[in-house]
Design a protein around this motif. Structure first.
Motif, mmCIF file in Angstrom:
data_model
loop_
_atom_site.group_PDB
_atom_site.id
_atom_site.type_symbol
_atom_site.label_atom_id
_atom_site.label_comp_id
_atom_site.label_asym_id
_atom_site.label_seq_id
_atom_site.Cartn_x
_atom_site.Cartn_y
_atom_site.Cartn_z
ATOM 1 N N SER A 29 0.820 -1.221 0.000
ATOM 2 C CA SER A 29 0.000 0.000 0.000
ATOM 3 C C SER A 29 0.848 1.263 0.000
ATOM 4 N N PHE A 30 1.924 1.278 0.776
ATOM 5 C CA PHE A 30 2.800 2.449 0.754
ATOM 6 C C PHE A 30 3.432 2.614 -0.628
ATOM 7 N N ALA A 31 3.720 1.492 -1.292
ATOM 8 C CA ALA A 31 4.316 1.564 -2.626
ATOM 9 C C ALA A 31 3.396 2.283 -3.604
ATOM 10 N N VAL A 32 2.136 1.854 -3.672
ATOM 11 C CA VAL A 32 1.242 2.460 -4.667
ATOM 12 C C VAL A 32 0.872 3.900 -4.279
ATOM 13 N N ILE A 33 0.719 4.153 -2.983
ATOM 14 C CA ILE A 33 0.345 5.513 -2.576
ATOM 15 C C ILE A 33 1.525 6.476 -2.734
ATOM 16 N N ALA A 56 3.897 6.184 -4.922
ATOM 17 C CA ALA A 56 4.025 6.414 -6.371
ATOM 18 C C ALA A 56 2.969 7.395 -6.858
ATOM 19 N N SER A 57 1.763 7.273 -6.312
ATOM 20 C CA SER A 57 0.690 8.192 -6.692
ATOM 21 C C SER A 57 1.015 9.616 -6.244
ATOM 22 N N ILE A 58 1.593 9.745 -5.063
ATOM 23 C CA ILE A 58 1.992 11.073 -4.575
ATOM 24 C C ILE A 58 3.090 11.645 -5.460
ATOM 25 N N GLY A 59 4.063 10.799 -5.812
ATOM 26 C CA GLY A 59 5.133 11.255 -6.703
ATOM 27 C C GLY A 59 4.588 11.732 -8.028
ATOM 28 N N ASN A 60 3.627 10.990 -8.554
ATOM 29 C CA ASN A 60 3.012 11.377 -9.823
ATOM 30 C C ASN A 60 2.273 12.706 -9.684
ATOM 31 N N TYR A 61 1.644 12.898 -8.540
ATOM 32 C CA TYR A 61 0.911 14.144 -8.298
ATOM 33 C C TYR A 61 1.868 15.340 -8.265
ATOM 34 N N TYR A 62 3.074 15.101 -7.721
ATOM 35 C CA TYR A 62 4.053 16.198 -7.622
ATOM 36 C C TYR A 62 4.686 16.534 -8.974
ATOM 37 N N GLN A 63 4.408 15.732 -9.996
ATOM 38 C CA GLN A 63 4.766 16.150 -11.363
ATOM 39 C C GLN A 63 4.006 17.411 -11.738
ATOM 40 N N LYS A 64 2.804 17.533 -11.189
ATOM 41 C CA LYS A 64 1.851 18.546 -11.669
ATOM 42 C C LYS A 64 1.670 19.723 -10.701
ATOM 43 N N THR A 65 2.307 19.669 -9.531
ATOM 44 C CA THR A 65 2.075 20.731 -8.551
ATOM 45 C C THR A 65 3.371 21.147 -7.886
ATOM 46 N N SER A 66 3.414 22.388 -7.457
ATOM 47 C CA SER A 66 4.578 22.876 -6.716
ATOM 48 C C SER A 66 4.213 23.121 -5.256
ATOM 49 N N ASP A 117 -6.357 17.564 -2.401
ATOM 50 C CA ASP A 117 -5.184 16.969 -3.040
ATOM 51 C C ASP A 117 -5.059 15.490 -2.657
ATOM 52 N N ILE A 118 -5.286 15.188 -1.382
ATOM 53 C CA ILE A 118 -5.242 13.800 -0.919
ATOM 54 C C ILE A 118 -6.300 12.983 -1.667
ATOM 55 N N GLU A 119 -7.451 13.588 -1.886
ATOM 56 C CA GLU A 119 -8.530 12.924 -2.631
ATOM 57 C C GLU A 119 -8.060 12.575 -4.050
ATOM 58 N N GLU A 120 -7.392 13.504 -4.706
ATOM 59 C CA GLU A 120 -6.900 13.250 -6.070
ATOM 60 C C GLU A 120 -5.833 12.158 -6.085
ATOM 61 N N ILE A 121 -4.987 12.160 -5.067
ATOM 62 C CA ILE A 121 -3.935 11.138 -4.965
ATOM 63 C C ILE A 121 -4.560 9.751 -4.819
ATOM 64 N N LEU A 122 -5.576 9.639 -3.981
ATOM 65 C CA LEU A 122 -6.241 8.348 -3.792
ATOM 66 C C LEU A 122 -7.022 7.937 -5.039
ATOM 67 N N ASN A 123 -7.564 8.905 -5.748
ATOM 68 C CA ASN A 123 -8.255 8.592 -7.006
ATOM 69 C C ASN A 123 -7.278 8.014 -8.032
ATOM 70 N N TYR A 124 -6.069 8.559 -8.068
ATOM 71 C CA TYR A 124 -5.073 8.039 -9.009
ATOM 72 C C TYR A 124 -4.620 6.638 -8.592
ATOM 73 N N THR A 125 -4.540 6.427 -7.282
ATOM 74 C CA THR A 125 -4.221 5.084 -6.775
ATOM 75 C C THR A 125 -5.266 4.086 -7.266
ATOM 76 N N LYS A 126 -6.520 4.513 -7.267
ATOM 77 C CA LYS A 126 -7.615 3.666 -7.769
ATOM 78 C C LYS A 126 -7.391 3.325 -9.239
ATOM 79 N N GLU A 127 -6.956 4.301 -10.031
ATOM 80 C CA GLU A 127 -6.659 4.042 -11.446
ATOM 81 C C GLU A 127 -5.498 3.053 -11.593
ATOM 82 N N MET A 128 -4.491 3.206 -10.758
ATOM 83 C CA MET A 128 -3.327 2.324 -10.813
ATOM 84 C C MET A 128 -3.712 0.867 -10.549
ATOM 85 N N CYS A 129 -4.669 0.671 -9.646
ATOM 86 C CA CYS A 129 -5.000 -0.679 -9.184
ATOM 87 C C CYS A 129 -6.298 -1.226 -9.775
ATOM 88 N N ALA A 130 -6.817 -0.586 -10.815
ATOM 89 C CA ALA A 130 -8.070 -1.033 -11.426
ATOM 90 C C ALA A 130 -7.954 -2.480 -11.911
#
Length: 285
Positions: free
Chosen positions: A103-107, A109-119, A127-140
């Protein structure tokens, strides 16, 4: 400090805060080993130290990723398998943080991906909501892929046995849902208890979590009866208007009962560590 290092350290600290939080019914903590004859506080320290060096790697995989969410998941899973081997080596093959590492691995990674787009320096609840939504996409579709043709497999894990017997997806189900238990239960609780000192905040959040989660570790040891027992006992504590000292007293009593029944909410403990971690990233409003 680089964001990847800062976030990774917070994840590591969350693992340590979770295992040290006491009392946690049926679980290893500072007071006892709960329902675990093969684990101690030291086992968890060794385990956390073994997987910690991989945390920054999970984050950077996400931060540098250019493909789809599912492609990122495969990259992360490959690195996670290496971390798991190091964990098992450090603990002499005792499974302390297998679910947490996943779980820490996917979350991360999702946080890292989110920081591509934000400073942003600190994250908001949205923001946490968006990170968890992306985690959902990763694990579909994760469970259906992993559990395909289990009937033909000879040596099944506990999670695989539970899926075949009860259709319980465990940590894979949590990941597929984008960690609903964090989004809808634990994080709102921690926010509600924000003004309490840290230990009490986490203890009360854990009670709220146990009262609602379908913990696969409890199912494995105690079946539906065990789940019902834990939820009922946690709800009793949840509904009391009590001080911190009284809360600790009730949790100690429940700890004794859980040990007598050989029950351990290990899945809830992993979620607690994740909740502590994500809460530590949120900006205080």
């Amino acid at each position: 400090m680089e964001k990847s290092k800062e976030v990774s350290i917070k994840a590591f600290e969350a693992l340590l805060k979770e295992v040290n939080l006491s009392p946690k019914p049926g679980l290893v903590d500072r007071l006892n080993n709960g329902s675990h004859s093969d684990m101690t506080l030291t086992t968890f320290y060794d385990s956390a130290e073994a997987i910690f060096p991989f945390f920054e790697g999970y984050f950077l995989l996400g931060q540098n990723h250019k493909g789809t969410a599912l492609e990122l998941f495969e990259k992360v899973r490959n690195l996670g398998a290496k971390a798991e081997k190091e964990m098992m080596k450090a603990t002499q093959n005792i499974n302390t943080h297998k679910g947490a590492n996943f779980s820490f691995a996917v979350i991360l990674a999702s946080i890292g991906n989110y920081y591509q787009k934000t400073s942003k320096v600190e994250l908001l609840e949205t923001d946490i909501e968006e990170i968890l939504n992306y985690t959902k996409e990763m694990c579909a579709g994760l469970a259906s892929r992993d559990f395909k043709q289990l009937e033909k497999k000879e040596n099944l894990t506990n999670g695989e046995k539970l899926f075949l017997k009860k259709g319980i997806k465990g940590v894979r189900g949590e990941a597929e849902s984008g960690y609903e238990s964090l989004r809808d239960n634990l994080l709102p609780s921690l926010r509600k208890y924000r003004l309490l000192e840290e230990e009490e905040r986490f203890l009360r959040g854990f009670v709220d979590l146990m009262s609602d989660v379908e913990d696969s570790n409890i199912y494995h040891r105690g079946g539906e009866e065990g789940i019902l027992y834990l939820k009922t006992e946690a709800k009793k504590i949840q509904q009391l208007d009590i001080s911190k000292a009284e809360l600790i007293s009730h949790l100690k009593e429940l700890d004794e009962k859980m040990i007598a029944k050989n029950l351990s909410p290990g899945g809830s403990a992993d979620l607690l560590a994740l909740g502590i971690f994500l809460f530590s990233l949120e900006k205080v409003n």
